[in-house]
Design a protein around this motif. Structure first.
Motif, short mmCIF file in Angstrom:
data_model
loop_
_atom_site.label_atom_id
_atom_site.label_comp_id
_atom_site.label_asym_id
_atom_site.label_seq_id
_atom_site.Cartn_x
_atom_site.Cartn_y
_atom_site.Cartn_z
N GLN A 13 0.84 -1.20 0.00
CA GLN A 13 0.00 0.00 0.00
C GLN A 13 0.87 1.25 0.00
N GLU A 14 1.89 1.27 0.84
CA GLU A 14 2.79 2.42 0.89
C GLU A 14 3.46 2.64 -0.46
N THR A 16 2.33 1.64 -3.53
CA THR A 16 1.44 1.90 -4.67
C THR A 16 0.48 3.06 -4.49
N ILE A 17 -0.04 3.28 -3.26
CA ILE A 17 -1.01 4.35 -3.09
C ILE A 17 -0.66 5.34 -1.98
N LYS A 24 3.08 8.19 -2.77
CA LYS A 24 3.36 6.84 -3.23
C LYS A 24 4.88 6.72 -3.32
N GLU A 27 6.26 6.48 -6.80
CA GLU A 27 6.36 7.74 -7.54
C GLU A 27 7.56 8.56 -7.09
#
Length: 99
Positions: A13-14, A16-17, A24, A27
């Protein structure tokens, strides 16, 4: 990256979102490369977590399953071996070879 993350689904989760409105991590890595990891401790921490993320991608690709399913499989490995930290899981995965 959060030191409070203790499970593979939380790590995913950390990555990807983001967590709790945070960025993210994927990113950050794509946009800034290693520059966003300012200290050597942060770089080392990231590398330990990246071993797990890379393993998720490898088994997803090799088994032809979704990355979400791969996350669950890696979490099952963590639980099966009784690893209470992602660092111990990371150390274990470094020694494994996906065949």
């Amino acid at each position: 990256m959060s030191r409070d993350v203790t499970t593979v689904p939380e790590l995913w989760q950390e990555w990807t979102i983001g967590l709790n409105g945070g960025p993210k991590v994927r990113e950050l890595e794509e946009k800034f490369g290693t520059r966003w990891r300012s200290s050597s401790a942060e770089r080392k921490f990231f590398c330990l977590r990246k071993v797990i993320l890379d393993y998720i991608h490898r088994i997803g690709e090799m088994q032809g399953i979704s990355l979400e399913e791969a996350v669950l499989q890696v979490e099952a490995i963590r639980k099966q071996h009784g690893f209470n930290s992602l660092q111990r899981l990371s150390d274990f995965l470094k020694k494994q070879r996906v065949k």
